[in-house]
Design an enzyme around this catalytic site. Structure first.
Site, short mmCIF file in Angstrom:
data_model
loop_
_atom_site.label_atom_id
_atom_site.label_comp_id
_atom_site.label_asym_id
_atom_site.label_seq_id
_atom_site.Cartn_x
_atom_site.Cartn_y
_atom_site.Cartn_z
N LYS A 17 0.89 -1.17 0.00
CA LYS A 17 0.00 0.00 0.00
C LYS A 17 0.92 1.21 0.00
O LYS A 17 1.47 1.59 1.02
CB LYS A 17 -0.88 -0.02 1.25
CG LYS A 17 -2.18 0.74 1.15
CD LYS A 17 -2.05 2.23 0.95
CE LYS A 17 -1.65 2.97 2.20
NZ LYS A 17 -1.31 4.41 1.92
N CYS A 41 14.40 10.83 6.13
CA CYS A 41 14.47 10.48 7.56
C CYS A 41 15.88 10.66 8.07
O CYS A 41 16.10 10.80 9.27
CB CYS A 41 13.92 9.09 7.84
SG CYS A 41 14.01 7.96 6.50
N GLU A 78 11.24 16.19 14.98
CA GLU A 78 11.50 16.00 13.55
C GLU A 78 10.64 16.98 12.75
O GLU A 78 9.41 17.00 12.90
CB GLU A 78 11.17 14.57 13.14
CG GLU A 78 11.58 14.29 11.70
CD GLU A 78 11.29 12.86 11.27
OE1 GLU A 78 10.19 12.37 11.57
OE2 GLU A 78 12.17 12.25 10.64
N GLU A 100 10.26 1.60 10.63
CA GLU A 100 11.31 2.58 10.35
C GLU A 100 10.64 3.95 10.44
O GLU A 100 9.78 4.26 9.63
CB GLU A 100 11.84 2.30 8.93
CG GLU A 100 13.04 3.07 8.54
CD GLU A 100 14.15 2.93 9.55
OE1 GLU A 100 14.52 1.81 9.89
OE2 GLU A 100 14.62 3.98 10.01
#
Ligand code: ADP
Length: 514
Positions: free
Chosen positions: A194, A303, A405, A269
């Site tokens: 997906k 990331c 972040e 992750e």
């Protein structure tokens, strides 16, 4: 039917579409099929939302059920198809991607925004991964070992697990799917992916390569759509044995809890708050060059992006001024235009989030704005989501912008007093993905490699630039102990099986004395 033709990435009126957009379907059991409900959603170019890239199936549980059923059906024979033969198909996929690299990369820039050079790199990563993984078709080594009993042979082998549910983000639209699909199928599993709702076209292009390579129907299936309606039923589906997720920390934590309750394997992750340490003995020009690339490549939406610069007090002034100067000089604009160096951010929501952090940096954190700090709206840029590369100076290690972040073109310069202080600041965040140090001192370099609490460390290079044959992943809040890339990727997609063969002709009992 409320979701039919739900607009994504922005809310431009439909009449602004420049051309009749292509319609893309799900890929289930070797067939391209629309969502059972007929619902679709739009995918627009983040550099210019007047450009409709295409419409895609807005899938729901029924579509996921069909895709998982196809994967389950294909699994028994795929599992027994010899691994070197599976590898031959993966080699073919690599060759197809090589041939179609330019076209795939252009589509990716159009739907995701990053500049063509970088989408070329993204596609190349999938190619590298395909060649690397295909090589494993003739290895997938286990161990042969000794036995404590006479005339007994012992070894361990890898076995496949079953149907894998793969959930991927938008920032590496083909590279990350390749990290998951390729090792999964090489190991004999079948998959349902997906893709992120912002970048389904790249996975459509990837899936076309599997189709062209002649993979048996049902080995690779794709359902497009949104997290809550297509992703959630996939990860919860009882037939799905392994879930592999890359995305935000918030979603990863939900998936972690849900898969744990259902007893599934799950690899996660998630976020990062990566730093570049610049010591007083560093080659400063090199460090600035690396910082610029690490902070603003992919508009900071990696990331592993270098979102903190931890710089020794003796050189911090010079470093910050040079970095801000270079940031101001970066050409920001649509990624399809070769002269541009930084593209847009992915969507309106993300742009607002980044601008919100910039505001926090200026006000609550009281950091010094050295460059950027605003949305760019000049001329046609107003039709996209462009943010000027932003450098904050004098940032406290515990400031919000130095802890959370941001996932955008924003970096914070933090001053350190010493090497020890730099390591302490570097480790003082909840994430542990990537870190780097610029220094000419080999002792400092090795000490940093030992003491930085991250899954990836660089010396004299920025925090980005992972290669596919090394494990990729992070410590602490970044993940849950798994790694992608490298042969370590096979740990999530295989089960270990220990085999004992007794050729003594008598009953022998381990650990029991006669
Ligand atoms: P972002 O905020 O960057 O979009 P997300 O973590 O929300 O990050 O998205 C990453 C991927 O996870 C996307 O493919 C998204 O559709 C999917 N996703 C989001 N929510 C869920 C969920 N509850 N279950 C499964 N997948 C989800």
């Amino acid at each position: 039917m409320a979701k039919a033709n739900a607009a994504k990435k922005s809310s431009p009126s439909k009449s602004t579409a420049k051309t009749q957009a292509a319609q893309y379907h799900n890929f289930i059991n070797g067939q391209w099929v629309p969502a059972a409900s007929g619902a679709t959603f739009e995918n627009r170019n983040p550099a210019d939302t007047r450009d409709l890239v295409g419409t895609f199936a807005d899938s729901a549980a029924e579509d996921v059920d069909r895709a998982v059923a196809a994967a389950r059906e294909a699994y028994p024979s795929w599992r027994l198809y010899p691994a070197p033969k599976r590898a031959e198909l993966v080699f073919k996929v690599a060759d197809i991607l090589v041939r179609r690299k330019d076209e795939i990369s252009r589509d990716m820039t159009r739907e995701m925004g990053k500049v063509l050079k970088e989408t070329g790199g993204d596609t190349q990563e999938a190619i590298d991964m395909a060649y690397f993984v295909a090589g494993e078709g003739r290895r997938l080594y286990g161990h042969t070992t000794t036995s404590e009993l006479k005339n007994k042979f012992a070894m361990s082998v890898r076995d496949s697990v079953g149907v894998c549910g793969l959930i991927t983000p938008w920032n590496f639209p083909i590279a990350i799917p390749s990290w998951k699909i390729l090792p999964a199928i090489l190991a004999g599993n079948t998959v349902v992916i997906k893709p992120a709702e912002d970048t389904p076209l790249s996975v459509v292009n990837f899936v076309k390569a599997f189709e062209e390579a002649g993979l048996p129907a049902g080995v690779v299936n794709m359902v497009t759509g949104f997290g809550a309606t297509a992703g959630a039923p996939l990860i919860k589906h009882p037939t799905v044995r392994v879930v592999s997720f890359t995305g935000s920390t918030a979603t990863g934590r939900v998936i972690s809890t849900e898969t744990a309750a259902l007893g599934k394997r799950c690899s996660l992750e998630m976020g990062g708050k990566n730093c570049i340490i610049v010591m007083d003995d560093a080659n400063l020009d090199l460090a600035v060059e690396g910082a610029l690339w690490g902070a603003f490549g992919t508009s900071g939406q990696r990331c592993t992006a270098s979102s903190r610069m931890i710089v020794h007090k003796k050189v911090v002034k010079k470093f910050t001024a040079a970095l801000a100067e270079r940031a101001k000089g970066l050409r920001v604009g649509p990624g399809l235009d070769l002269k541009n160096e930084v593209g847009p951010v992915i969507n309106q929501k993300q742009m607002e989030k980044i601008l919100g952090y910039i505001e926090i940096g200026k006000t609550k954190d009281k950091a010094k704005l050295m460059s950027g700090g605003e949305r760019l709206t000049e001329g046609d840029l107003k039709h996209g989501y462009f943010i000027a590369p932003t450098v904050f100076g004098d940032v406290a290690p515990n400031a919000v912008i130095a802890q959370e972040e941001i996932f955008g073109p924003v970096t914070s310069v933090i001053t350190c007093d010493s090497f020890e202080n730099a390591i302490e600041i570097a480790n003082g965040v909840e994430y542990g993905l990537s870190a780097s140090i610029y220094t000419a001192d080999v002792n400092r370099a090795f000490t940093a490699m030992r003491d930085l609490q991250t899954g990836i460390c660089y010396v004299n290079a920025p925090t980005i630039g992972a290669e596919v044959h090394l494990p990729f992943g992070g410590t602490k809040g970044t993940g849950n102990g798994h790694r992608e890339g490298g042969i370590e990727a096979f740990e999530i997609f295989t089960e270990w099986k220990s085999l004992y063969i007794d050729y003594s002709g008598v009953l022998q009992k381990a650990q029991i004395e006669d």
